[in-house]
Scaffold this motif. Structure first.
Motif, PDB file in Angstrom:
ATOM      1  N   SER A   1     -22.866 -39.235  54.925  1.00  0.00           N
ATOM      2  CA  SER A   1     -23.737 -40.407  54.916  1.00  0.00           C
ATOM      3  C   SER A   1     -23.031 -41.575  54.234  1.00  0.00           C
TER       4      SER A   1
ATOM      5  N   ASP B   1     -24.970 -43.930  52.804  1.00  0.00           N
ATOM      6  CA  ASP B   1     -25.979 -44.517  51.906  1.00  0.00           C
ATOM      7  C   ASP B   1     -25.440 -44.612  50.485  1.00  0.00           C
ATOM      8  N   GLY B   2     -26.130 -45.394  49.681  1.00  0.00           N
ATOM      9  CA  GLY B   2     -25.689 -45.621  48.309  1.00  0.00           C
ATOM     10  C   GLY B   2     -26.555 -44.939  47.270  1.00  0.00           C
ATOM     11  N   LYS B   3     -27.227 -43.854  47.649  1.00  0.00           N
ATOM     12  CA  LYS B   3     -28.078 -43.141  46.699  1.00  0.00           C
ATOM     13  C   LYS B   3     -27.240 -42.518  45.579  1.00  0.00           C
ATOM     14  N   PRO B   4     -27.738 -42.519  44.359  1.00  0.00           N
ATOM     15  CA  PRO B   4     -27.013 -41.806  43.297  1.00  0.00           C
ATOM     16  C   PRO B   4     -27.050 -40.303  43.561  1.00  0.00           C
ATOM     17  N   MET B   5     -25.968 -39.613  43.228  1.00  0.00           N
ATOM     18  CA  MET B   5     -25.877 -38.174  43.491  1.00  0.00           C
ATOM     19  C   MET B   5     -25.415 -37.446  42.240  1.00  0.00           C
TER      20      MET B   5
ATOM     21  N   TRP C   1     -32.925 -39.495  44.075  1.00  0.00           N
ATOM     22  CA  TRP C   1     -31.563 -39.016  43.906  1.00  0.00           C
ATOM     23  C   TRP C   1     -31.231 -37.923  44.918  1.00  0.00           C
ATOM     24  N   GLU C   2     -29.937 -37.787  45.209  1.00  0.00           N
ATOM     25  CA  GLU C   2     -29.421 -36.621  45.906  1.00  0.00           C
ATOM     26  C   GLU C   2     -28.755 -35.724  44.864  1.00  0.00           C
TER      27      GLU C   2
ATOM     28  N   PHE D   1     -19.514 -38.802  51.116  1.00  0.00           N
ATOM     29  CA  PHE D   1     -20.518 -39.807  50.743  1.00  0.00           C
ATOM     30  C   PHE D   1     -19.809 -40.942  49.992  1.00  0.00           C
TER      31      PHE D   1
ATOM     32  N   ASN E   1     -20.101 -44.066  49.487  1.00  0.00           N
ATOM     33  CA  ASN E   1     -20.788 -45.144  48.790  1.00  0.00           C
ATOM     34  C   ASN E   1     -21.721 -44.667  47.677  1.00  0.00           C
ATOM     35  N   ARG E   2     -21.804 -43.370  47.486  1.00  0.00           N
ATOM     36  CA  ARG E   2     -22.723 -42.849  46.473  1.00  0.00           C
ATOM     37  C   ARG E   2     -22.076 -42.839  45.077  1.00  0.00           C
TER      38      ARG E   2
END
Length: 290
Positions: free
Chosen positions: A57, A59-63, A91-92, A131, A133-134
């Motif tokens: 992905s 996306d920019g979700k924090p992981m 969050w992921e 990922f 951008n995360r």
């Protein structure tokens, strides 16, 4: 609420094949589902090959990357409470299961140890690529905290994580082991209990581990305490002459000084298993954590 907030999915066996002695298992937090797999911990199934092909992905979700304590895994209640809180906030997250834990299969002749950072390193590299951008963060509990700090120190300025947290990290394993042996409670409650769990893990993977010609199965089965288990399994497996040599090499108090990403350490002064000692305290002060 907690039981329904998320489920866990694991990549197919051998998907994350580590160049260092076999494979390891990583569990990802996903929306809840009804399927069950009796070969895995509760609320956990494998990703299909098709699902793994679509897992990336932008996306920019924090992981969050999570490392559990001794013989634990993604099924542990303390991990799932944390994952619940973060997942419901967007969050992921994933959990690195130590070799042989959380019903994962080992494909080599070795279990995890406190100095083996290869699995975390490979996972973080894979996450950064998959990922891009995360923001990536990590948290380690107890032995997982020790492994995480050792990884952070080894990576230094090259570290791909943005920040990390450790809880109840046994900063100096050698001093901690001796402290456990000094009291009846430490030796007969904590040390004996941890040895029992490790012996259970050993028996679960006895077919594979017994192929290691360095190990004496009868001696491992006869151990009573944690330091005895490390003497009979970790020492011969990794080439340490004594359990003390293993503890001194795997302690993370020195690695701490090479950490170059923000690190937050949570530790109780009266922790019965991971007591702070003068060496660890001085290193924490030098690193700016106290």
């Amino acid at each position: 609420m907690l039981a329904q907030s998320f489920s866990i999915q694991r990549p197919p066996p051998d998907y994350l094949d580590c160049c260092e002695k076999g494979t390891f298992a990583v569990d990802f937090v996903v929306p809840p589902y009804a399927e069950k797999d009796p070969t895995l911990p509760p609320r956990t199934i494998h990703f299909s090959d098709e699902e793994m092909g679509k897992i990336g992905s932008d996306d920019g979700k924090p992981m969050l990357v999570t490392l559990h304590g001794l013989t634990g895994g993604s099924h542990d209640a303390y991990l799932r409470h944390l994952l619940h809180a973060l997942y419901t906030e967007g969050w992921e997250a994933c959990v690195v299961n130590a070799r042989g834990c959380a019903r994962s299969k080992i494909t080599s002749e070795v279990l995890f140890n406190a100095r083996a950072t290869w699995d975390v390193r490979q996972l973080v590299k894979w996450l950064r690529k998959t990922f891009p951008n995360r923001p990536l963060f990590a948290i380690g509990y107890s032995l997982g905290g020790c492994i995480l700090v050792n990884y952070l120190g080894e990576e230094g300025n090259r570290c791909l994580l943005d920040a990390a947290v450790v809880c109840s990290n046994p900063w100096n394993l050698d001093v901690g082991s001796l402290a456990l042996q000094r009291t009846w409670l430490g030796l007969n409650a904590y040390s004996k209990s941890m040895a029992r769990d490790l012996k259970g893990l050993f028996e679960l993977h006895i077919e594979q581990l017994s192929k290691n010609q360095c190990l004496d199965v009868d001696k491992i089965r006869a151990v009573k305490y944690l330091h005895e288990f490390d003497r009979e399994l970790q020492g011969p497996t990794w080439g340490y002459p004594t359990e003390g040599a293993y503890y001194r090499d795997a302690s993370s108090c020195d690695s701490l000084l090479a950490v170059r990403v923000p690190l937050f350490a949570i530790h109780a002064q009266d922790d019965p298993v991971s007591r702070l000692n003068k060496t660890a305290t001085l290193q924490l002060i030098r690193a700016g954590l106290l």
